[in-house]
Motif scaffolding. Sequence first.
Motif, PDB file in Angstrom:
ATOM      1  N   PRO A   1       0.836  -1.223   0.000  1.00  0.00           N
ATOM      2  CA  PRO A   1       0.000   0.000   0.000  1.00  0.00           C
ATOM      3  C   PRO A   1       0.853   1.248   0.000  1.00  0.00           C
ATOM      4  CG  PRO A   1      -0.070  -1.090   2.147  1.00  0.00           C
ATOM      5  CD  PRO A   1       0.652  -2.020   1.221  1.00  0.00           C
ATOM      6  N   GLY A   2       0.582   2.122  -0.952  1.00  0.00           N
ATOM      7  CA  GLY A   2       1.443   3.285  -1.148  1.00  0.00           C
ATOM      8  C   GLY A   2       1.331   4.331  -0.059  1.00  0.00           C
TER       9      GLY A   2
ATOM     10  N   PRO B   1       0.131   4.298   3.172  1.00  0.00           N
ATOM     11  CA  PRO B   1       0.716   3.980   4.485  1.00  0.00           C
ATOM     12  C   PRO B   1       2.240   3.946   4.460  1.00  0.00           C
ATOM     13  CG  PRO B   1      -1.135   2.539   4.035  1.00  0.00           C
ATOM     14  CD  PRO B   1      -0.857   3.279   2.769  1.00  0.00           C
TER      15      PRO B   1
ATOM     16  N   THR C   1       6.855   4.951  -4.585  1.00  0.00           N
ATOM     17  CA  THR C   1       5.611   4.222  -4.312  1.00  0.00           C
ATOM     18  C   THR C   1       4.588   4.341  -5.437  1.00  0.00           C
ATOM     19  OG1 THR C   1       4.743   6.157  -3.136  1.00  0.00           O
ATOM     20  CG2 THR C   1       5.907   4.509  -1.827  1.00  0.00           C
ATOM     21  N   SER C   2       4.978   4.894  -6.597  1.00  0.00           N
ATOM     22  CA  SER C   2       3.979   5.121  -7.645  1.00  0.00           C
ATOM     23  C   SER C   2       4.392   4.618  -9.021  1.00  0.00           C
ATOM     24  CB  SER C   2       3.669   6.619  -7.744  1.00  0.00           C
ATOM     25  OG  SER C   2       4.827   7.354  -8.097  1.00  0.00           O
TER      26      SER C   2
END
Length: 345
Positions: free
Chosen positions: A161-162, A164, A188-189
């Motif tokens: 999960p990005g 968090p 994170t993307s």
Amino acid sequence: MSTTYHHERTEDAASGSADPRGPEGPTTSGAAGRARGKDGPPRSRRRNLPPLTPKLIIGLVLAGGTILFGVLGPFLVQNPSTIDNIGMTAPGEGHLLGTTQTGQDVFAQLAHATRGSLLVGLIVGVLTLLLSAFFGVVGAYVGGWLDESFSWFTNVMLVIPGLPLVIIISSYMPEKNILLVAVVLALTSWAGAARVLRGYTLSVRSRDYVLAARVAGEHRWRILTVEILPNLVPLLATQTIMGVIFAILGEAGLSFLGLGATDSFTWGTMLYYAQNGLALRLDAWWWFVPPGLMIAVFGAAMVMINFSIDEIINPKLRTQTRQTRKHWKLERPDATGPVTKEDPR
């Protein structure tokens, strides 16, 4: 004389050749027709150009105006951190967008915040483009164990999960600047874009012109850069635009939670300071509405540009848009009422 002419016409008809003049006189064909005709390749070349749709024009104007304001605005305003004794002043002559609780000029903060948010979007967009292209395109083209390793790593990053993860990383950094926040958001993307690029690269590398280049003995990296990457440019542009949108929204969310860049002005930090200053309770709309409106306008502009790129990539969407515009033109009302098609009977 007439007998000879009739004999020649009869032989032409028997041999199946037609009179080049036809019922409407002489016509042009070949190179001369293409050079002088108005329906030749120039029209086909115009049809192959990207369609200049209304949403593309609106998106470019809004995005260009925002970028211009972010680049030139900070040079035309005062220091956004200057404190004055006229706190919570409504917009007026002295302050175009009023002042904050401590007397800081909101318009000056907005100009510097626009530059900061656009810088975050630019850094994240470039890093996302590089990471997704490396793990998605290179791995899929090389194949073998490298593709399997890149695919496994991409899937691992995809299921994490990005938001968090970004919150955890940001919370452990005592001093957070724009570069650090942008790098965290980029890490994170990129996985989703890499997954899409990998699937499309697997489809492109098996096409005839790529196979022909391999048979011709061209170098592997030349095939990747010359034969494959040009076909991925529209998709790379779309993924970059989505990365910019995610970066600006992600930074605004982190800053609103107090985890953004504390040493710079962004749209998110303006909202954070407005919340802490009780701007909503004190009806100081000029403090929180401008940054929120800028986020909405720039995000809408990038989405409209993204939709236009989708129409360029997908010919079906382009044809559907062209047919929709023709339908609007047919149903557009004028002085005599709506235009209707004539009855073919």
